[in-house]
Design a protein around this motif. Structure first.
Motif, PDB file in Angstrom:
ATOM      1  N   ARG A 135     -66.712  23.500 -52.217  1.00 25.08           N
ATOM      2  CA  ARG A 135     -65.929  22.418 -52.801  1.00 25.08           C
ATOM      3  C   ARG A 135     -65.549  22.661 -54.249  1.00 25.08           C
ATOM      4  NH1 ARG A 135     -69.407  17.231 -52.111  1.00 25.08           N
ATOM      5  NH2 ARG A 135     -70.776  18.648 -53.181  1.00 25.08           N
ATOM      6  N   SER A 136     -66.227  23.588 -54.906  1.00 26.36           N
ATOM      7  CA  SER A 136     -66.033  23.758 -56.341  1.00 26.36           C
ATOM      8  C   SER A 136     -64.762  24.530 -56.663  1.00 26.36           C
ATOM      9  CB  SER A 136     -67.236  24.471 -56.952  1.00 26.36           C
ATOM     10  OG  SER A 136     -67.353  25.755 -56.399  1.00 26.36           O
ATOM     11  N   GLN A 137     -64.288  24.306 -57.858  1.00 16.37           N
ATOM     12  CA  GLN A 137     -63.164  25.047 -58.390  1.00 16.37           C
ATOM     13  C   GLN A 137     -63.684  25.849 -59.568  1.00 16.37           C
ATOM     14  OE1 GLN A 137     -60.001  22.448 -59.447  1.00 16.37           O
ATOM     15  NE2 GLN A 137     -59.817  21.572 -57.410  1.00 16.37           N
ATOM     16  N   PHE A 138     -63.449  27.135 -59.521  1.00 17.42           N
ATOM     17  CA  PHE A 138     -63.952  27.996 -60.578  1.00 17.42           C
ATOM     18  C   PHE A 138     -62.912  28.144 -61.675  1.00 17.42           C
ATOM     19  CE2 PHE A 138     -66.487  29.099 -56.937  1.00 17.42           C
ATOM     20  CZ  PHE A 138     -67.749  29.143 -57.487  1.00 17.42           C
ATOM     21  N   VAL A 139     -63.377  28.088 -62.901  1.00 19.37           N
ATOM     22  CA  VAL A 139     -62.514  28.221 -64.061  1.00 19.37           C
ATOM     23  C   VAL A 139     -62.822  29.567 -64.696  1.00 19.37           C
ATOM     24  CG1 VAL A 139     -61.888  27.220 -66.274  1.00 19.37           C
ATOM     25  CG2 VAL A 139     -62.582  25.736 -64.390  1.00 19.37           C
ATOM     26  N   ASP A 140     -61.795  30.384 -64.854  1.00 22.44           N
ATOM     27  CA  ASP A 140     -62.003  31.724 -65.381  1.00 22.44           C
ATOM     28  C   ASP A 140     -62.466  31.719 -66.831  1.00 22.44           C
ATOM     29  OD1 ASP A 140     -61.318  32.943 -62.994  1.00 22.44           O
ATOM     30  OD2 ASP A 140     -59.200  33.035 -63.514  1.00 22.44           O
ATOM     31  N   ASP A 141     -62.006  30.767 -67.631  1.00 19.35           N
ATOM     32  CA  ASP A 141     -62.341  30.767 -69.044  1.00 19.35           C
ATOM     33  C   ASP A 141     -63.420  29.727 -69.387  1.00 19.35           C
ATOM     34  OD1 ASP A 141     -60.789  28.573 -68.579  1.00 19.35           O
ATOM     35  OD2 ASP A 141     -59.559  28.804 -70.366  1.00 19.35           O
ATOM     36  N   ALA A 142     -64.370  29.522 -68.486  1.00 24.36           N
ATOM     37  CA  ALA A 142     -65.419  28.529 -68.710  1.00 24.36           C
ATOM     38  C   ALA A 142     -66.385  28.950 -69.811  1.00 24.36           C
ATOM     39  CB  ALA A 142     -66.192  28.282 -67.421  1.00 24.36           C
ATOM     40  N   GLY A 143     -66.428  30.224 -70.122  1.00 25.35           N
ATOM     41  CA  GLY A 143     -67.313  30.688 -71.191  1.00 25.35           C
ATOM     42  C   GLY A 143     -68.707  30.983 -70.682  1.00 25.35           C
ATOM     43  N   PRO A 144     -69.631  31.175 -71.609  1.00 27.59           N
ATOM     44  CA  PRO A 144     -71.002  31.515 -71.205  1.00 27.59           C
ATOM     45  C   PRO A 144     -71.686  30.353 -70.503  1.00 27.59           C
ATOM     46  CG  PRO A 144     -70.895  31.137 -73.553  1.00 27.59           C
ATOM     47  CD  PRO A 144     -69.488  31.112 -73.052  1.00 27.59           C
ATOM     48  N   ILE A 145     -72.713  30.670 -69.764  1.00 31.31           N
ATOM     49  CA  ILE A 145     -73.471  29.653 -69.043  1.00 31.31           C
ATOM     50  C   ILE A 145     -74.181  28.764 -70.052  1.00 31.31           C
ATOM     51  CG2 ILE A 145     -75.413  29.284 -67.483  1.00 31.31           C
ATOM     52  CD1 ILE A 145     -74.672  31.945 -66.172  1.00 31.31           C
ATOM     53  N   ARG A 146     -74.013  27.458 -69.920  1.00 31.26           N
ATOM     54  CA  ARG A 146     -74.636  26.524 -70.866  1.00 31.26           C
ATOM     55  C   ARG A 146     -75.925  25.936 -70.340  1.00 31.26           C
ATOM     56  NH1 ARG A 146     -71.393  21.928 -72.561  1.00 31.26           N
ATOM     57  NH2 ARG A 146     -73.168  21.688 -73.923  1.00 31.26           N
ATOM     58  N   PHE A 147     -76.047  25.771 -69.019  1.00 28.74           N
ATOM     59  CA  PHE A 147     -77.224  25.142 -68.434  1.00 28.74           C
ATOM     60  C   PHE A 147     -77.832  26.046 -67.377  1.00 28.74           C
ATOM     61  CE2 PHE A 147     -74.565  21.614 -69.847  1.00 28.74           C
ATOM     62  CZ  PHE A 147     -75.469  20.909 -70.623  1.00 28.74           C
ATOM     63  N   VAL A 148     -79.166  26.039 -67.319  1.00 30.68           N
ATOM     64  CA  VAL A 148     -79.877  26.830 -66.313  1.00 30.68           C
ATOM     65  C   VAL A 148     -80.921  25.938 -65.649  1.00 30.68           C
ATOM     66  CG1 VAL A 148     -79.536  29.061 -67.453  1.00 30.68           C
ATOM     67  CG2 VAL A 148     -81.515  27.675 -68.063  1.00 30.68           C
ATOM     68  N   ASP A 149     -81.339  26.324 -64.445  1.00 29.53           N
ATOM     69  CA  ASP A 149     -82.359  25.556 -63.746  1.00 29.53           C
ATOM     70  C   ASP A 149     -83.742  25.918 -64.275  1.00 29.53           C
ATOM     71  OD1 ASP A 149     -82.832  28.045 -62.645  1.00 29.53           O
ATOM     72  OD2 ASP A 149     -82.381  27.457 -60.600  1.00 29.53           O
ATOM     73  N   THR A 150     -84.765  25.276 -63.733  1.00 29.55           N
ATOM     74  CA  THR A 150     -86.128  25.456 -64.240  1.00 29.55           C
ATOM     75  C   THR A 150     -86.603  26.894 -64.096  1.00 29.55           C
ATOM     76  OG1 THR A 150     -86.631  23.161 -63.691  1.00 29.55           O
ATOM     77  CG2 THR A 150     -88.505  24.619 -64.046  1.00 29.55           C
ATOM     78  N   GLU A 151     -86.320  27.514 -62.952  1.00 29.53           N
ATOM     79  CA  GLU A 151     -86.782  28.889 -62.738  1.00 29.53           C
ATOM     80  C   GLU A 151     -86.127  29.856 -63.708  1.00 29.53           C
ATOM     81  OE1 GLU A 151     -86.569  30.019 -58.647  1.00 29.53           O
ATOM     82  OE2 GLU A 151     -87.654  28.237 -57.998  1.00 29.53           O
ATOM     83  N   ALA A 152     -84.824  29.700 -63.937  1.00 31.33           N
ATOM     84  CA  ALA A 152     -84.130  30.582 -64.881  1.00 31.33           C
ATOM     85  C   ALA A 152     -84.605  30.325 -66.308  1.00 31.33           C
ATOM     86  CB  ALA A 152     -82.622  30.387 -64.770  1.00 31.33           C
ATOM     87  N   ALA A 153     -84.845  29.065 -66.649  1.00 32.29           N
ATOM     88  CA  ALA A 153     -85.348  28.741 -67.988  1.00 32.29           C
ATOM     89  C   ALA A 153     -86.735  29.339 -68.198  1.00 32.29           C
ATOM     90  CB  ALA A 153     -85.391  27.226 -68.184  1.00 32.29           C
ATOM     91  N   ALA A 154     -87.561  29.283 -67.165  1.00 34.19           N
ATOM     92  CA  ALA A 154     -88.902  29.856 -67.266  1.00 34.19           C
ATOM     93  C   ALA A 154     -88.833  31.367 -67.467  1.00 34.19           C
ATOM     94  CB  ALA A 154     -89.708  29.515 -66.013  1.00 34.19           C
ATOM     95  N   ARG A 155     -87.962  32.031 -66.725  1.00 34.82           N
ATOM     96  CA  ARG A 155     -87.803  33.486 -66.919  1.00 34.82           C
ATOM     97  C   ARG A 155     -87.296  33.785 -68.316  1.00 34.82           C
ATOM     98  NH1 ARG A 155     -85.656  33.173 -61.739  1.00 34.82           N
ATOM     99  NH2 ARG A 155     -83.551  33.344 -62.565  1.00 34.82           N
TER     100      ARG A 155
END
Length: 100
Positions: A19-39
């Motif tokens: 369902r999502s629409q991807f934006v090419d110029d969204a920039g760097p990832i701003r939010f991460v989930d708990t597992e990625a934040a822990a890593r």
């Protein structure tokens, strides 16, 4: 069986991706989930979950039932945890116990 449960909990789900629409110029990832934040912080996900319930951890966001961490908040919290040694450069040096 446990691996299947993990695969089913994967975020974003395949339905959301369809369902999502991807934006090419969204920039760097701003939010991460708990597992990625822990890593990112070299901690366990369980440690971050404990910080969330007991307080004292990095700031987090709730998007519905989803918990996400801002990378900027993770960096700020990590910087606030920085400690220096008690000894200063002007402290007297420790003498060796070796008598030779």
């Amino acid at each position: 069986m446990r691996e299947e449960a993990k695969a089913q909990r994967r975020w974003p789900t395949p339905e959301i991706l369809r369902r999502s629409q991807f934006v090419d110029d969204a920039g760097p990832i701003r939010f991460v989930d708990t597992e990625a934040a822990a890593r990112y912080l070299a901690l366990s996900a369980h440690t971050l979950e404990c910080y969330r319930s007991l307080g004292g951890g990095p700031a987090y966001h709730k998007f519905g039932k989803w918990v996400r961490y801002s990378v900027e908040d993770l960096d700020t919290w990590a910087a606030s945890c920085r400690r220096s040694t008690a000894a200063s450069p002007d402290a007297p040096s420790v003498l060796s116990v070796d008598r030779t």
